[in-house]
Design a protein around this motif. Structure first.
Motif, short mmCIF file in Angstrom:
data_model
loop_
_atom_site.label_atom_id
_atom_site.label_comp_id
_atom_site.label_asym_id
_atom_site.label_seq_id
_atom_site.Cartn_x
_atom_site.Cartn_y
_atom_site.Cartn_z
N PHE A 1 0.84 -1.20 0.00
CA PHE A 1 0.00 0.00 0.00
C PHE A 1 0.87 1.25 0.00
N ALA A 2 1.96 1.24 0.76
CA ALA A 2 2.82 2.41 0.84
C ALA A 2 3.45 2.73 -0.51
N VAL A 3 3.84 1.70 -1.26
CA VAL A 3 4.35 1.94 -2.62
C VAL A 3 3.30 2.65 -3.46
N GLY B 1 8.46 -3.62 -8.89
CA GLY B 1 8.68 -2.69 -9.99
C GLY B 1 7.40 -2.45 -10.78
N ALA B 2 6.64 -3.52 -11.01
CA ALA B 2 5.39 -3.38 -11.75
C ALA B 2 4.37 -2.56 -10.96
N LEU B 3 4.46 -2.62 -9.63
CA LEU B 3 3.54 -1.87 -8.79
C LEU B 3 3.89 -0.39 -8.73
N GLY B 4 5.15 -0.07 -9.02
CA GLY B 4 5.55 1.34 -9.03
C GLY B 4 6.89 1.65 -8.42
N ALA B 5 7.54 0.67 -7.76
CA ALA B 5 8.84 0.94 -7.15
C ALA B 5 9.85 1.32 -8.22
N ASP B 6 10.60 2.39 -7.99
CA ASP B 6 11.58 2.87 -8.96
C ASP B 6 12.91 2.12 -8.84
N ALA B 7 13.19 1.59 -7.66
CA ALA B 7 14.41 0.81 -7.45
C ALA B 7 14.13 -0.19 -6.34
N VAL B 8 14.78 -1.36 -6.42
CA VAL B 8 14.59 -2.41 -5.42
C VAL B 8 15.97 -2.88 -4.96
N VAL B 9 16.16 -3.00 -3.65
CA VAL B 9 17.42 -3.45 -3.06
C VAL B 9 17.22 -4.83 -2.44
N ASP B 10 18.12 -5.75 -2.76
CA ASP B 10 18.09 -7.10 -2.19
C ASP B 10 18.76 -7.04 -0.82
N TYR B 11 17.97 -7.20 0.25
CA TYR B 11 18.53 -7.03 1.58
C TYR B 11 19.37 -8.23 2.03
N ARG B 12 19.22 -9.37 1.40
CA ARG B 12 20.09 -10.50 1.74
C ARG B 12 21.45 -10.35 1.07
#
Length: 338
Positions: free
Chosen positions: A174-176, A200-211
């Motif tokens: 929801f926050a995205v 990304g499809a939902l709207g995130a401009d960048a995604v970071v892999d926390y593992r």
């Protein structure tokens, strides 16, 4: 009518279906034929006996649901038969600041939504955005409103600012969506390549892999040219709050949703992290009816649709709980009622 009750705590087998009398609305009550209800993390915590508000044995579970008004109390003025409605997470909190006297919650201290019919007081009820189906409407009261409050309850966000969301729980999703409605840039974290694509499809401009990047605040700062995120929607609690503070901009906000974990640990931020920042930690706990109505107006105006992962039938409540607990969902887990 049929309703589920938590007869014993600790496992889903303690949730049992019962035949109970049809409730009758009082003067300001609405009799609502429930169409769908959705699960939240707090519902599992209540079942496990880990939620701060202790639920009595026999309580009807789930805070979130949507349905159709089928009868009215004699003094009702806000709704009519046939209206599509949701109950509020805090039915006594209309506006302003919450107080302990307003803290009753359905599915905890009050009977919840996992029944064929429920009675809601008109003052704790909101109209459902017309374009949403029942499952989508049932997703709004807890996760949707929590995300809305996180984004709108503090210093106003400006278009072009950066919002950081953690993971792929319903509040984060929801926050995205709400951050994009506000014209913000969104950075999200996940450990799943498949979920990264969906973010990304939902709207995130960048995604970071926390593992891959355990100190993911470094990546967030790199993605923001060293400035950090203007708002962090902090859903992880003890496991993530240190990195959230390190990822926040100098005058950023950290909307803190979770203060403990299943192991009993509380939040802690190192002096090094907090001394290097003027960021504000702001506690958020769902929201008022007025905030719910404002959120629904935004949802309707922008045509936003909540993310639904999977729906279960009314006879599949145990399966719904187990699936939710597995952590596999991307979006809301919903029980169809009628």
């Amino acid at each position: 009518m049929r309703a589920y009750r938590i007869e014993s705590f600790g496992a889903v087998e303690g949730i049992e279906r019962r035949e109970v009398p049809l409730p009758e609305p009082g003067p300001t009550g609405l009799l609502v034929r429930m169409r769908a209800a959705s699960l939240n993390r707090r519902d599992v915590m209540i079942l496990q006996g880990r939620y701060p508000l202790k639920a009595p044995a026999g309580v009807v579970p789930l805070s979130d649901g949507a349905g159709e008004v089928v009868a009215l109390g004699s003094a009702v003025t806000r709704f009519a038969v046939g209206d599509r409605v949701c109950g509020s997470y805090f039915p006594n909190w209309r506006d302003g600041r919450i107080t302990p006297a307003l803290a009753d919650q359905p599915g905890a201290t009050l009977d919840g939504m996992l029944a064929e019919y429920v009675v809601l007081d008109e003052q704790g009820t909101v109209a459902v955005p017309a374009a949403l189906d029942w499952a989508e409407a049932a997703a709004l009261p807890c996760a949707g409103l929590t995300a809305w409050h996180a984004l709108t309850g503090g210093e106003a966000l400006r278009p072009g600012q950066t919002v950081l969301t953690l993971g792929t729980g319903s509040v984060a999703l929801f926050a995205v969506q709400f951050a994009k409605l506000a014209g913000c840039r969104v950075i999200s974290t996940t450990s799943s390549a498949a979920k990264a694509d969906r973010l990304g499809a939902l709207g995130a401009d960048a995604v970071v892999d926390y593992r891959r990047h355990p100190e993911w605040s470094v990546q967030v700062r790199e993605l923001t040219g060293g400035l950090g995120a203007d708002l962090v929607v902090e859903t992880g609690g003890p496991q993530t709050v240190e990195q959230s503070v390190r990822a926040a901009a100098l005058y950023g906000q950290v909307a803190l949703l979770t203060t403990g974990d299943a192991q009993g640990r509380g939040i802690a931020v190192s002096n090094e992290a907090y001394a290097s920042s003027l960021a504000t930690l702001r506690r958020v706990f769902v929201g008022s009816r007025a905030q719910f109505e404002a959120m629904n107006a935004a949802v309707a105006a922008h045509g936003m649709r909540p993310v639904i992962d999977r729906t279960f039938g009314f006879d599949e409540v145990h399966e719904a709980y187990r699936y939710f607990e597995s952590g596999a969902a991307f979006g809301k887990v919903v029980v169809r009622i009628g």
